[in-house]
Design a protein around this motif. Structure first.
Motif, PDB file in Angstrom:
ATOM      1  N   ILE A  30       0.827  -1.221   0.220  1.00 16.09           N
ATOM      2  CA  ILE A  30      -0.097   0.064  -0.025  1.00 16.09           C
ATOM      3  C   ILE A  30       0.847   1.055   0.002  1.00 16.09           C
ATOM      4  CG2 ILE A  30      -1.471   1.494   1.258  1.00 16.09           C
ATOM      5  CD1 ILE A  30      -2.728  -1.492   2.563  1.00 16.09           C
ATOM      6  N   HIS A  31       0.708   2.065  -0.890  1.00 18.06           N
ATOM      7  CA  HIS A  31       1.717   3.362  -1.244  1.00 18.06           C
ATOM      8  C   HIS A  31       1.018   4.353  -0.276  1.00 18.06           C
ATOM      9  CE1 HIS A  31       4.658   6.087  -2.971  1.00 18.06           C
ATOM     10  NE2 HIS A  31       3.413   6.773  -3.485  1.00 18.06           N
ATOM     11  N   ILE A  32       2.200   4.864   0.394  1.00 14.99           N
ATOM     12  CA  ILE A  32       2.051   6.158   0.932  1.00 14.99           C
ATOM     13  C   ILE A  32       3.183   7.142   0.555  1.00 14.99           C
ATOM     14  CG2 ILE A  32       2.049   7.307   3.211  1.00 14.99           C
ATOM     15  CD1 ILE A  32       0.956   4.940   4.631  1.00 14.99           C
ATOM     16  N   PRO A  33       2.780   8.242   0.174  1.00 15.55           N
ATOM     17  CA  PRO A  33       3.872   9.232  -0.495  1.00 15.55           C
ATOM     18  C   PRO A  33       4.711   9.746   0.659  1.00 15.55           C
ATOM     19  CG  PRO A  33       1.868  10.419  -0.678  1.00 15.55           C
ATOM     20  CD  PRO A  33       1.447   9.150   0.134  1.00 15.55           C
ATOM     21  N   THR A  34       6.124   9.688   0.262  1.00 19.97           N
ATOM     22  CA  THR A  34       6.858  10.488   1.228  1.00 19.97           C
ATOM     23  C   THR A  34       7.834  11.278   0.539  1.00 19.97           C
ATOM     24  OG1 THR A  34       8.693   8.451   0.923  1.00 19.97           O
ATOM     25  CG2 THR A  34       6.993   8.031   2.557  1.00 19.97           C
ATOM     26  N   LEU A  35       8.666  12.240   1.319  1.00 21.63           N
ATOM     27  CA  LEU A  35       9.746  12.997   0.661  1.00 21.63           C
ATOM     28  C   LEU A  35      10.883  13.038   1.657  1.00 21.63           C
ATOM     29  CD1 LEU A  35       7.898  16.192  -0.686  1.00 21.63           C
ATOM     30  CD2 LEU A  35       9.190  14.679  -1.847  1.00 21.63           C
ATOM     31  N   ASP A 100      10.390  22.762 -10.436  1.00 21.64           N
ATOM     32  CA  ASP A 100      10.940  22.157 -11.792  1.00 21.64           C
ATOM     33  C   ASP A 100      11.295  20.704 -11.307  1.00 21.64           C
ATOM     34  OD1 ASP A 100      10.213  24.214 -13.365  1.00 21.64           O
ATOM     35  OD2 ASP A 100      11.999  25.242 -13.082  1.00 21.64           O
ATOM     36  N   SER A 101      11.235  20.172 -10.095  1.00 21.99           N
ATOM     37  CA  SER A 101      11.638  18.935  -9.582  1.00 21.99           C
ATOM     38  C   SER A 101      10.793  17.943 -10.102  1.00 21.99           C
ATOM     39  CB  SER A 101      11.792  19.091  -8.122  1.00 21.99           C
ATOM     40  OG  SER A 101      11.292  17.653  -7.759  1.00 21.99           O
ATOM     41  N   GLU A 102      11.479  17.130 -10.947  1.00 21.04           N
ATOM     42  CA  GLU A 102      10.608  16.047 -11.550  1.00 21.04           C
ATOM     43  C   GLU A 102       9.554  15.366 -10.401  1.00 21.04           C
ATOM     44  OE1 GLU A 102       9.728  15.565 -14.579  1.00 21.04           O
ATOM     45  OE2 GLU A 102      11.429  17.394 -14.880  1.00 21.04           O
ATOM     46  N   LYS A 103      10.293  15.033  -9.412  1.00 22.62           N
ATOM     47  CA  LYS A 103       9.249  14.190  -8.189  1.00 22.62           C
ATOM     48  C   LYS A 103       8.208  15.120  -7.761  1.00 22.62           C
ATOM     49  CE  LYS A 103       9.820  11.560  -4.194  1.00 22.62           C
ATOM     50  NZ  LYS A 103       9.908  10.541  -3.404  1.00 22.62           N
ATOM     51  N   MET A 104       8.756  16.276  -7.572  1.00 23.56           N
ATOM     52  CA  MET A 104       7.765  17.388  -7.221  1.00 23.56           C
ATOM     53  C   MET A 104       6.354  17.497  -8.238  1.00 23.56           C
ATOM     54  SD  MET A 104       8.509  18.397  -4.155  1.00 23.56           S
ATOM     55  CE  MET A 104       7.213  19.349  -3.852  1.00 23.56           C
ATOM     56  N   LYS A 105       6.646  17.594  -9.514  1.00 21.36           N
ATOM     57  CA  LYS A 105       5.877  17.778 -10.599  1.00 21.36           C
ATOM     58  C   LYS A 105       5.154  16.241 -10.734  1.00 21.36           C
ATOM     59  CE  LYS A 105       8.694  19.206 -13.775  1.00 21.36           C
ATOM     60  NZ  LYS A 105       9.054  19.731 -15.196  1.00 21.36           N
ATOM     61  N   GLU A 106       5.526  15.146 -10.435  1.00 26.10           N
ATOM     62  CA  GLU A 106       4.572  14.095 -10.447  1.00 26.10           C
ATOM     63  C   GLU A 106       3.733  14.113  -9.434  1.00 26.10           C
ATOM     64  OE1 GLU A 106       6.723  10.417 -10.091  1.00 26.10           O
ATOM     65  OE2 GLU A 106       8.199  11.184 -11.529  1.00 26.10           O
ATOM     66  N   LEU A 107       4.064  14.515  -8.166  1.00 28.27           N
ATOM     67  CA  LEU A 107       3.256  14.168  -6.729  1.00 28.27           C
ATOM     68  C   LEU A 107       2.122  15.671  -7.199  1.00 28.27           C
ATOM     69  CD1 LEU A 107       5.978  14.076  -4.095  1.00 28.27           C
ATOM     70  CD2 LEU A 107       3.784  12.474  -4.460  1.00 28.27           C
ATOM     71  N   ALA A 108       2.490  16.677  -7.760  1.00 28.36           N
ATOM     72  CA  ALA A 108       1.798  17.714  -7.974  1.00 28.36           C
ATOM     73  C   ALA A 108       0.280  17.419  -8.747  1.00 28.36           C
ATOM     74  CB  ALA A 108       2.361  18.993  -8.330  1.00 28.36           C
ATOM     75  N   LYS A 109       0.793  16.547  -9.948  1.00 30.22           N
ATOM     76  CA  LYS A 109      -0.211  16.238 -10.862  1.00 30.22           C
ATOM     77  C   LYS A 109      -1.100  15.065  -9.964  1.00 30.22           C
ATOM     78  CE  LYS A 109      -0.145  14.219 -15.572  1.00 30.22           C
ATOM     79  NZ  LYS A 109       0.586  13.237 -16.006  1.00 30.22           N
ATOM     80  N   GLU A 110      -0.511  14.319  -9.194  1.00 28.04           N
ATOM     81  CA  GLU A 110      -1.339  13.277  -8.466  1.00 28.04           C
ATOM     82  C   GLU A 110      -2.468  14.025  -7.497  1.00 28.04           C
ATOM     83  OE1 GLU A 110       0.646  10.093  -6.612  1.00 28.04           O
ATOM     84  OE2 GLU A 110      -1.148   9.247  -5.744  1.00 28.04           O
ATOM     85  N   TYR A 111      -1.969  15.002  -6.956  1.00 32.00           N
ATOM     86  CA  TYR A 111      -2.846  15.669  -5.774  1.00 32.00           C
ATOM     87  C   TYR A 111      -3.306  17.096  -6.211  1.00 32.00           C
ATOM     88  CZ  TYR A 111      -1.320  12.080  -2.721  1.00 32.00           C
ATOM     89  OH  TYR A 111      -1.045  10.883  -2.109  1.00 32.00           O
ATOM     90  N   GLY A 112      -3.228  17.388  -7.701  1.00 36.06           N
ATOM     91  CA  GLY A 112      -3.937  18.423  -8.204  1.00 36.06           C
ATOM     92  C   GLY A 112      -3.509  19.922  -7.576  1.00 36.06           C
ATOM     93  N   ALA A 113      -2.209  19.753  -7.107  1.00 35.71           N
ATOM     94  CA  ALA A 113      -1.582  20.978  -6.598  1.00 35.71           C
ATOM     95  C   ALA A 113      -0.848  21.991  -7.647  1.00 35.71           C
ATOM     96  CB  ALA A 113      -0.354  20.318  -5.667  1.00 35.71           C
ATOM     97  N   ASP A 114      -1.467  23.209  -7.313  1.00 33.37           N
ATOM     98  CA  ASP A 114      -0.946  24.288  -8.030  1.00 33.37           C
ATOM     99  C   ASP A 114       0.302  24.899  -7.740  1.00 33.37           C
ATOM    100  OD1 ASP A 114      -0.796  27.009  -9.292  1.00 33.37           O
ATOM    101  OD2 ASP A 114      -2.539  27.692  -8.154  1.00 33.37           O
ATOM    102  N   LYS A 115       1.239  24.629  -8.853  1.00 35.92           N
ATOM    103  CA  LYS A 115       2.621  25.208  -8.298  1.00 35.92           C
ATOM    104  C   LYS A 115       2.845  26.812  -8.156  1.00 35.92           C
ATOM    105  CE  LYS A 115       4.557  25.162 -13.080  1.00 35.92           C
ATOM    106  NZ  LYS A 115       4.432  26.699 -13.168  1.00 35.92           N
TER     107      LYS A 115
END
Ligand code: FES
Length: 204
Positions: A30-35, A100-115
């Protein structure tokens, strides 16, 4: 260590006493996102992206899965409206540092975050502390440290130590979610290593 049964996202999950919710979830795929989490390092609880809902004895609270220990009959929800809202807000705040971090961009897409929700920060560092902790806990060199406070807080290399220790290591580089670390190292290298022998500098 005795076995514990808890419920994660409606599934019965077996865990060992002393495990965190993050470890129990991972053992059940079960995936839980982490940074800020890394299995090589002590749990830190800095980013809060791993926030989940934990319900015990009828009370629900929001906890950091990377720190919170499993207990019998705990009910965990890794996605809910509240959890997703919190993660979105955390990501929007961090995207002000590292849009511009690729990891942040991926997470932003998943959670609909506005950069663009928050004004851009001058530092790309998201203060996950992975580099600081890796250098201290795994390498035991303490070459990288947090500096400054509040909005100005970021990491920095200690030039005298970096000149001796980093040129043939750089094991922390791949841990950085934003590439800030590499930039900080090269800046330190350019500004503070003038006395290094040429052959050592060339390897950096
Ligand atoms: Fe749990 Fe950062 S991964 S607080």
């Amino acid at each position: 260590m005795s076995d514990i049964t808890l419920n994660i996202d409606g599934r019965e999950v077996k865990a060992k006493e002393g495990m965190t919710v993050l470890e129990a979830a991972k053992s059940a795929d079960i995936h839980i996102p982490t940074l800020c989490h890394n299995e090589m390092l002590e749990p830190y609880g800095g980013c809060r992206l791993c926030t989940v809902e934990a319900e015990t004895r009828g009370r629900t609270k929001l906890v950091a899965a990377c720190l919170f220990p499993v207990e019998a009959d705990l009910i965990v929800r890794t996605r809910s409206e509240t959890v997703d809202k919190i993660r979105k807000l955390i990501l929007e705040f961090l995207l002000a540092h590292a849009p511009d971090s690729e990891k942040m961009k991926e997470l932003a897409k998943e959670y609909g975050a506005d950069k663009d929700r928050f004004p851009k920060s001058s530092s790309f560092c998201i203060l996950c502390g992975l580099c600081v902790r890796y250098c201290a806990e795994v390498k035991q060199k303490n070459v990288i440290a947090f500096v400054d406070h509040g909005a100005k807080r970021e990491i920095n290399f200690i030039p005298e130590l970096a000149a001796q220790e980093c040129w043939d290591c750089k094991e922390c580089f791949p841990l950085c979610p934003t590439s800030y670390l590499q930039a900080a190292y090269h800046l330190t290298h350019a500004l503070a290593f003038p006395t290094l022998k040429l052959e050592t500098a060339a390897k950096a």
